[in-house]
Design a protein around this motif. Structure first.
Motif, PDB file in Angstrom:
ATOM      1  N   ASP A   1       0.787  -1.302  -0.081  1.00  0.00           N
ATOM      2  CA  ASP A   1       0.049   0.169  -0.022  1.00  0.00           C
ATOM      3  C   ASP A   1       0.692   1.289  -0.025  1.00  0.00           C
ATOM      4  O   ASP A   1       2.070   1.230   0.290  1.00  0.00           O
ATOM      5  CB  ASP A   1      -1.004   0.020   1.137  1.00  0.00           C
ATOM      6  CG  ASP A   1      -1.879  -1.259   1.052  1.00  0.00           C
ATOM      7  OD1 ASP A   1      -2.361  -1.475   0.038  1.00  0.00           O
ATOM      8  OD2 ASP A   1      -2.325  -1.498   2.206  1.00  0.00           O
ATOM      9  N   SER A   2       0.417   2.202  -0.414  1.00  0.00           N
ATOM     10  CA  SER A   2       0.988   3.549  -0.321  1.00  0.00           C
ATOM     11  C   SER A   2       0.071   4.819  -0.087  1.00  0.00           C
ATOM     12  O   SER A   2      -1.127   4.343  -0.146  1.00  0.00           O
ATOM     13  CB  SER A   2       1.693   3.870  -1.635  1.00  0.00           C
ATOM     14  OG  SER A   2       0.521   4.031  -2.797  1.00  0.00           O
ATOM     15  N   PHE A   3       0.563   5.889   0.414  1.00  0.00           N
ATOM     16  CA  PHE A   3      -0.344   6.924   0.741  1.00  0.00           C
ATOM     17  C   PHE A   3       0.217   8.153   0.683  1.00  0.00           C
ATOM     18  O   PHE A   3       1.496   8.230   0.706  1.00  0.00           O
ATOM     19  CB  PHE A   3      -1.085   6.592   1.898  1.00  0.00           C
ATOM     20  CG  PHE A   3      -0.099   6.375   3.262  1.00  0.00           C
ATOM     21  CD1 PHE A   3       0.315   7.482   3.958  1.00  0.00           C
ATOM     22  CD2 PHE A   3       0.164   5.280   3.541  1.00  0.00           C
ATOM     23  CE1 PHE A   3       1.251   7.141   4.910  1.00  0.00           C
ATOM     24  CE2 PHE A   3       1.039   4.824   4.519  1.00  0.00           C
ATOM     25  CZ  PHE A   3       1.425   5.800   5.263  1.00  0.00           C
ATOM     26  N   GLU A   5       0.797  10.544  -2.010  1.00  0.00           N
ATOM     27  CA  GLU A   5       1.055  10.929  -3.400  1.00  0.00           C
ATOM     28  C   GLU A   5       0.410  12.058  -3.765  1.00  0.00           C
ATOM     29  O   GLU A   5       0.760  12.762  -4.486  1.00  0.00           O
ATOM     30  CB  GLU A   5       1.127   9.729  -3.994  1.00  0.00           C
ATOM     31  CG  GLU A   5      -0.036   9.116  -4.654  1.00  0.00           C
ATOM     32  CD  GLU A   5      -0.858   8.124  -3.734  1.00  0.00           C
ATOM     33  OE1 GLU A   5      -1.729   7.553  -4.006  1.00  0.00           O
ATOM     34  OE2 GLU A   5      -0.315   7.958  -2.530  1.00  0.00           O
ATOM     35  N   VAL A  18      -3.481   8.651   8.625  1.00  0.00           N
ATOM     36  CA  VAL A  18      -3.287   6.962   8.706  1.00  0.00           C
ATOM     37  C   VAL A  18      -2.571   6.888  10.014  1.00  0.00           C
ATOM     38  O   VAL A  18      -1.704   7.578  10.527  1.00  0.00           O
ATOM     39  CB  VAL A  18      -1.988   6.741   7.425  1.00  0.00           C
ATOM     40  CG1 VAL A  18      -1.716   5.183   7.669  1.00  0.00           C
ATOM     41  CG2 VAL A  18      -2.559   7.172   6.230  1.00  0.00           C
ATOM     42  N   CYS A  24       5.047  -1.320  11.781  1.00  0.00           N
ATOM     43  CA  CYS A  24       5.200  -1.341  10.507  1.00  0.00           C
ATOM     44  C   CYS A  24       6.418  -0.529   9.994  1.00  0.00           C
ATOM     45  O   CYS A  24       7.340   0.142  10.887  1.00  0.00           O
ATOM     46  CB  CYS A  24       4.145  -0.206   9.761  1.00  0.00           C
ATOM     47  SG  CYS A  24       2.535  -0.550  10.163  1.00  0.00           S
ATOM     48  N   PHE A  26       8.240   1.741   6.878  1.00  0.00           N
ATOM     49  CA  PHE A  26       7.882   2.531   6.090  1.00  0.00           C
ATOM     50  C   PHE A  26       9.114   3.208   4.959  1.00  0.00           C
ATOM     51  O   PHE A  26       9.974   3.368   5.769  1.00  0.00           O
ATOM     52  CB  PHE A  26       6.952   3.991   6.235  1.00  0.00           C
ATOM     53  CG  PHE A  26       5.710   3.584   6.769  1.00  0.00           C
ATOM     54  CD1 PHE A  26       4.701   3.343   5.947  1.00  0.00           C
ATOM     55  CD2 PHE A  26       5.496   3.518   8.072  1.00  0.00           C
ATOM     56  CE1 PHE A  26       3.354   3.212   6.455  1.00  0.00           C
ATOM     57  CE2 PHE A  26       4.119   3.235   8.731  1.00  0.00           C
ATOM     58  CZ  PHE A  26       3.319   3.088   7.894  1.00  0.00           C
TER      59      PHE A  26
END
Length: 102
Positions: A1-3, A5, A18, A24, A26
């Motif tokens: 997943d990514s966030f 951008e 988030v 986690c 990252f």
């Protein structure tokens, strides 16, 4: 997943919070590096599309180098699954296709 951008692309505030639900790891990318990567990606895509345009004799012979770059920048990739109808015989032409792969 990514966030994140979209906030970097459009220089706007984040639209979500988030929260990690478990430990986690990252990878992070700051705005300036993200934009540099996107510019490089865009330039690589344009160069690849110019090569594709050059593979079509009728385009290679009729367009200058700068016109090929303008056309390459305007191209949009569209994906089809096997068996999907791309166009129909006798359909009014409103789109020009170049097969990139397949």
């Amino acid at each position: 997943d990514s966030f994140g951008e979209l906030a970097l692309l459009y220089n706007c505030p984040r639209k979500a919070t988030v929260r990690a639900m478990r430990p986690c790891t990252f990878w992070v990318l700051d705005r300036s590096r993200f934009r540099s990567v996107m510019r490089l990606r865009s330039e690589n895509r344009i160069q690849e599309y110019v090569r594709l345009i050059d593979s079509a004799d009728f385009l290679r012979q009729r367009l200058s180098g700068s016109e090929k770059r303008v056309l390459a920048d305007a191209l949009e990739e569209v994906f089809f699954v096997q068996g999907e109808e791309v166009l129909t015989q006798n359909q009014v032409a409103s789109i020009f296709f170049i097969v990139f792969e397949g």
